[in-house]
Write a protein that holds these residues in place. Structure first.
Motif, short mmCIF file in Angstrom:
data_model
loop_
_atom_site.label_atom_id
_atom_site.label_comp_id
_atom_site.label_asym_id
_atom_site.label_seq_id
_atom_site.Cartn_x
_atom_site.Cartn_y
_atom_site.Cartn_z
N LEU A 146 0.86 -1.17 0.00
CA LEU A 146 0.00 0.00 0.00
C LEU A 146 0.90 1.23 0.00
O LEU A 146 1.88 1.29 0.74
CB LEU A 146 -0.91 0.01 1.23
N ILE A 147 0.57 2.20 -0.83
CA ILE A 147 1.39 3.39 -0.95
C ILE A 147 0.52 4.60 -0.66
O ILE A 147 -0.57 4.73 -1.21
CB ILE A 147 1.99 3.52 -2.37
N GLN A 148 0.96 5.48 0.20
CA GLN A 148 0.21 6.71 0.42
C GLN A 148 0.26 7.55 -0.86
O GLN A 148 1.29 7.68 -1.50
CB GLN A 148 0.79 7.49 1.59
N ALA A 149 -0.88 8.12 -1.21
CA ALA A 149 -0.96 8.89 -2.46
C ALA A 149 0.06 10.01 -2.50
O ALA A 149 0.62 10.32 -3.55
CB ALA A 149 -2.38 9.43 -2.63
N GLU A 150 0.30 10.62 -1.35
CA GLU A 150 1.26 11.72 -1.31
C GLU A 150 2.67 11.28 -1.67
O GLU A 150 3.52 12.10 -2.04
CB GLU A 150 1.27 12.34 0.10
N ASN A 151 2.93 9.98 -1.56
CA ASN A 151 4.27 9.48 -1.84
C ASN A 151 4.45 8.97 -3.27
O ASN A 151 5.53 8.49 -3.62
CB ASN A 151 4.61 8.35 -0.87
N VAL A 152 3.43 9.06 -4.08
CA VAL A 152 3.55 8.65 -5.47
C VAL A 152 4.38 9.70 -6.20
O VAL A 152 4.00 10.87 -6.28
CB VAL A 152 2.17 8.50 -6.13
#
Length: 547
Positions: free
Chosen positions: A33-39
């Motif tokens: 799972l990746i936080q959107a802010e870290n994309v």
């Protein structure tokens, strides 16, 4: 921008009160799972878009439930296995028009996964608007955000349009139900959701939903490439939507509105002009293998070399689309083993085999040329009868579609409907769509050319002159060509025609049509519109029920 997980699991649980998201996340390729802010890279955005497609392609969504609902609400299929009737479930309640008796119905599974795709698409759009993605490998156009931004936005808009459109068709009363189409439509959100507070939004009207879908698709048509190019795109993009998928969906939208001029214009952009089609029909003797037994990425999947398939949900073993012996489409349609003579002695008491078979009404409406028509000869199993002398149209001669799998119980593969792709758009549908639009615009020559292309591919002779009712003949060809592909109820609603109870009237005690008193169901009846799940209403104070 709020913290959110790009897999969209929170949104699904919040909207529908479901707990199966964890199982799905075990299946995604990255298992992260990746936080959107870290994309920050194109590759990470590709993962997010792949997640969107994986959600909508599942056999509980567009790869299954949506296709089944489109037929079980209608009149071209009938109950085959009595267990389907005697142990009512989410699907059989759709067939008997009693789906309103349970909150978590067949539509809720579809809503779960269409919401998954929609949330991921919204996340992609918000990430692009934030301008946070950077080029990870200078000089590589496949990883250059400046070169991929438009395509990724087009894909996200396409997925969002697809989800909103299908939600509107299932949850809203049809286009034309009110004069201004102000009646409630989908439950879709146009922004990402991170907590329960995000659920406070009203349902769009059907008119606003259609406007939003068409706006997304017009932008998608402009931004999406014509096909996958390995020099310009990462491999992740190959099984996904291109410009022509957006046009195909746009044509369906205008068709559902019965907007003749716009539907005709879009069909022309999709199919091309002249005597050849941009997506040429597969030969009649190859329809079964060329359309319905495809698996994985083929030479024509989102490719410059084209065939009849405009877009398909590509099977990924272990994740989607038709991955198991018990996948919904297979359980509903595929006859795995022939019946014995004893079993066929009473075809109304069969307790094994697929849930559904083709109805007597289908036999009548299709009125196949049984000697020549290759759809009758290669796409339908008509062998199941106690005696070889049983008439072709007798209720005792059972018809089973072969589109979703042929017989077989071992070494199962795409031929039997396991690990097969699901073709979602194919040019035959849009050729017939254009034929009807041309006929209604009094372009008889053009309409007849399109109709004859479908007829001749099926092994029939071309019509030298139009029949007395050309539109009716084109619509009959729709029945012959597109049976069990999920469009029947939507076409009846578009035409504002009642749903004939069909074989429901011959069920024990006429139980299968008791909800309508065994009368035809009007095109705008509540019996063919789903309720909004109560869990959604409980958590969204601004949402309203259909009635």
């Amino acid at each position: 921008m709020k913290t959110r997980l790009i897999a969209g699991c929170l949104a699904i649980g919040s909207v529908l009160g479901l707990a199966s998201c964890e199982n799905y996340l075990d299946e995604v390729a990255t298992k992260t799972l990746i936080q959107a802010e870290n994309v920050r890279t194109v590759e990470e955005l590709e993962i997010l878009m792949t997640g969107a497609y994986s959600g909508i392609a599942r056999n509980l969504a567009f790869g299954g439930n949506a296709l089944i609902i489109g037929e079980t609400f209608g009149d071209l299929v009938a109950i085959n296995n009595t267990g389907y009737r005697n142990s009512p479930g989410r699907s059989s309640r759709v067939y008997t028009w009693t789906h309103r008796e349970e909150d978590y119905g067949f539509q809720a599974e579809f809503l779960q996964w269409s919401t998954f795709g929609l949330t991921n698409a919204n996340n992609v759009l918000e990430i692009l608007r934030a301008n946070q993605v950077q080029t990870s490998v200078p000089g590589d156009p496949r990883r250059d955000i400046a070169q991929q931004r438009g395509r990724l936005e087009g894909e996200a808009r396409f997925v969002r349009a697809l989800c909103v459109f299908e939600q509107t068709r299932l949850l809203g009363y049809p286009w034309g139900y009110t004069n201004d189409n102000s009646h409630p439509g989908p439950i879709a959100s146009f922004r990402s959701m991170s907590n329960f507070g995000d659920l406070a939004y009203p349902r769009l009207s059907v008119r606003a939903a259609y406007d939003s879908v068409l706006n997304d698709l017009r932008i998608a048509e402009r931004l999406l490439p014509e096909n996958y190019d390995p020099a310009r795109h990462l491999p992740d993009y190959q099984p996904r939507a291109n410009k022509y998928a957006a046009l195909a969906l746009m044509a369906r939208v205008y068709f559902q509105q019965d907007n003749v001029d716009s539907c005709l214009a879009v069909c022309n952009r999709l199919l091309g002009s002249g005597s050849t089609y941009r997506f040429p029909l597969v030969p009649g003797n190859q329809m079964l293998t060329g359309l319905f037994q495809r698996t994985a990425i083929t030479p024509t999947t989102n490719a410059a070399t084209r065939d009849e398939v405009i877009m398909e949900f590509v099977n990924v073993v272990g994740r989607n689309v038709q991955t198991t012996n018990a996948a919904p489409i297979r359980a509903h349609y595929v006859l795995q083993s022939a019946y014995t003579t004893a079993q066929l002695g009473n075809v109304n008491t069969l307790s094994s085999g697929p849930n559904l078979r083709m109805s007597q009404r289908f036999k009548t409406l299709a009125s196949f040329d049984r000697t020549r028509d290759l759809r009758y000869r290669t796409l339908i199993d008509t062998s199941q009868t106690a005696t070889t002398t049983t008439a072709w149209d007798s209720p005792n001669r059972l018809w089973f579609t072969l589109k979703w799998g042929i017989r077989g119980t071992s070494n199962l593969g795409p031929a039997q409907g396991v690990n097969s792709n699901v073709v979602y758009f194919r040019s035959a549908e849009f050729i017939l769509m254009r034929a009807e639009m041309r006929a209604r615009k009094n372009d008889i020559t053009g309409a007849l050319a399109d109709l004859n292309a479908i007829r001749q591919r099926a092994g029939l002779t071309a019509l030298a002159a139009p029949p007395a009712d050309l539109v009716a003949e084109i619509r009959r060809e729709f029945v012959r060509e597109l049976f069990t592909e999920g469009q029947r109820i939507h076409d009846l609603k578009r035409r504002r025609e009642a749903v004939d109870p069909g074989d429901r009237t011959s069920s024990p005690g006429r139980a299968d049509c008791a909800a309508s008193d065994c009368q035809p169901v009007p095109w705008n009846s509540r019996l063919t519109v789903f309720l909004i799940p109560q869990t959604f209403l409980d958590r969204n104070p601004l949402a309203v029920q259909n009635d």
